[in-house]
Design a protein around this motif. Structure first.
Motif, PDB file in Angstrom:
ATOM      1  N   LEU A   1       0.837  -1.186   0.000  1.00  0.00           N
ATOM      2  CA  LEU A   1       0.000   0.000   0.000  1.00  0.00           C
ATOM      3  C   LEU A   1       0.880   1.247   0.000  1.00  0.00           C
ATOM      4  CD1 LEU A   1      -2.701  -1.030   2.612  1.00  0.00           C
ATOM      5  CD2 LEU A   1      -3.117  -0.557   0.206  1.00  0.00           C
TER       6      LEU A   1
ATOM      7  N   MET B   1      -1.172   6.326   2.310  1.00  0.00           N
ATOM      8  CA  MET B   1      -2.428   5.693   2.703  1.00  0.00           C
ATOM      9  C   MET B   1      -2.307   5.078   4.101  1.00  0.00           C
ATOM     10  SD  MET B   1      -4.670   3.141   0.284  1.00  0.00           S
ATOM     11  CE  MET B   1      -6.442   3.030   0.520  1.00  0.00           C
TER      12      MET B   1
ATOM     13  N   LEU C   1      -4.710   6.930   6.681  1.00  0.00           N
ATOM     14  CA  LEU C   1      -5.894   6.119   6.960  1.00  0.00           C
ATOM     15  C   LEU C   1      -5.660   5.064   8.027  1.00  0.00           C
ATOM     16  CD1 LEU C   1      -7.133   5.698   3.275  1.00  0.00           C
ATOM     17  CD2 LEU C   1      -7.873   7.386   4.973  1.00  0.00           C
TER      18      LEU C   1
ATOM     19  N   ARG D   1      -7.027   0.114  10.350  1.00  0.00           N
ATOM     20  CA  ARG D   1      -8.258   0.222   9.555  1.00  0.00           C
ATOM     21  C   ARG D   1      -8.104  -0.516   8.231  1.00  0.00           C
ATOM     22  NH1 ARG D   1     -12.836   3.179   8.811  1.00  0.00           N
ATOM     23  NH2 ARG D   1     -12.525   4.134  10.846  1.00  0.00           N
ATOM     24  N   LEU D   2      -6.966  -0.355   7.578  1.00  0.00           N
ATOM     25  CA  LEU D   2      -6.778  -0.958   6.266  1.00  0.00           C
ATOM     26  C   LEU D   2      -6.569  -2.453   6.327  1.00  0.00           C
ATOM     27  CD1 LEU D   2      -4.450   1.803   4.796  1.00  0.00           C
ATOM     28  CD2 LEU D   2      -6.832   1.367   4.162  1.00  0.00           C
TER      29      LEU D   2
ATOM     30  N   TYR E   1      -9.334  -4.690   5.136  1.00  0.00           N
ATOM     31  CA  TYR E   1      -9.507  -4.768   3.681  1.00  0.00           C
ATOM     32  C   TYR E   1      -8.426  -5.645   3.054  1.00  0.00           C
ATOM     33  CZ  TYR E   1     -12.786  -1.004   4.520  1.00  0.00           C
ATOM     34  OH  TYR E   1     -13.850  -0.272   4.984  1.00  0.00           O
TER      35      TYR E   1
ATOM     36  N   GLN F   1      -6.839  -1.788  -1.690  1.00  0.00           N
ATOM     37  CA  GLN F   1      -7.001  -0.354  -1.902  1.00  0.00           C
ATOM     38  C   GLN F   1      -8.268  -0.067  -2.694  1.00  0.00           C
ATOM     39  OE1 GLN F   1      -3.577   1.395  -3.734  1.00  0.00           O
ATOM     40  NE2 GLN F   1      -4.350   3.488  -3.625  1.00  0.00           N
TER      41      GLN F   1
ATOM     42  N   TYR G   1     -11.304  -0.681  -0.515  1.00  0.00           N
ATOM     43  CA  TYR G   1     -11.504   0.402   0.449  1.00  0.00           C
ATOM     44  C   TYR G   1     -12.275   1.555  -0.183  1.00  0.00           C
ATOM     45  CZ  TYR G   1     -10.555   3.831   4.073  1.00  0.00           C
ATOM     46  OH  TYR G   1     -10.696   4.780   5.070  1.00  0.00           O
TER      47      TYR G   1
END
Length: 219
Positions: A5, A9, A13, A17-18, A21, A33, A36
């Motif tokens: 990623l 990001m 973010l 949180r990522l 995903y 990505q 998201y």
């Protein structure tokens, strides 16, 4: 992971949180990505219909309870349980922080979707549903518990949408159908008007194109 990623990001973010995903994309960061961004797109597409449902529900229930109790601040005399009284107190304090004088309309707007839905729970069957609240749904002839279950599911969906949480894993087509089914119980006219403006079906149909990289998400 198949790809990394972008650093911005992760910074802006956050990895926690990522990470949800990334797991959903089986470790493919590029797919994560895109997922998201599509999650934001589809959540945004649900806001309009949820907006209509929440307002129609609280106005219908409030109107029925005003007529039943003969006063606009019906919550001061209605047999609310401890949780209901606590939510009313929370709403009153929130209103008081923003204005010197709190009106019944201020309270109605401040009380949560969860509060209004709770008035259809089993504990309120004899206090609210049987004597008064069934009339708030002029196009519904089913059981209270079925309606309550639908609304409880939609409260969870609404909260996930408004708190920027993942919704991509839900059966979103069924959620969308439930929104309009319940909205139709309250107002056929509003349901028809909202559906004519609703872009959710297009967003849902375009999921595969976004996740494959054939189309950029838009929100």
């Amino acid at each position: 992971m198949t790809h990394r990623l972008p650093a911005w990001m992760l910074r802006d973010l956050s990895l926690p949180r990522l990470r949800r995903y990334i797991r959903a994309a089986q470790g493919d960061a590029r797919a994560a990505q895109r997922l998201y961004w599509w999650n934001i797109e589809v959540a945004a597409a649900l806001v309009g219909s949820l907006h209509c449902l929440e307002l129609a529900l609280r106005n219908a229930l409030h109107g029925a309870l005003v007529r039943h109790h003969g006063r606009p601040d019906w919550w001061t005399v209605a047999p609310l349980n401890a949780r209901g009284r606590r939510l009313v107190d929370d709403a009153r304090r929130a209103c008081g922080r923003r204005r010197q004088r709190t009106t019944p309309d201020d309270m109605v707007a401040e009380l949560t979707f969860g509060f209004w839905t709770s008035l259809l729970s089993s504990g309120y069957d004899r206090a609210f549903w049987v004597p008064v609240l069934h009339v708030a749904f002029p196009h519904y002839r089913g059981r209270r518990d079925h309606l309550y279950n639908d609304l409880t599911s939609l409260v969870l969906l609404r909260n996930r949408v408004m708190h920027h949480e993942p919704v991509h894993h839900r059966h979103l087509a069924a959620d969308h159908d439930t929104i309009y089914r319940v909205l139709g119980y309250l107002s056929l006219e509003l349901a028809e008007e909202a559906r004519a403006m609703d872009r959710f079906p297009t967003v849902l149909a375009g999921r595969a194109d976004v996740l494959d990289g054939a189309r950029a998400p838009q929100f």
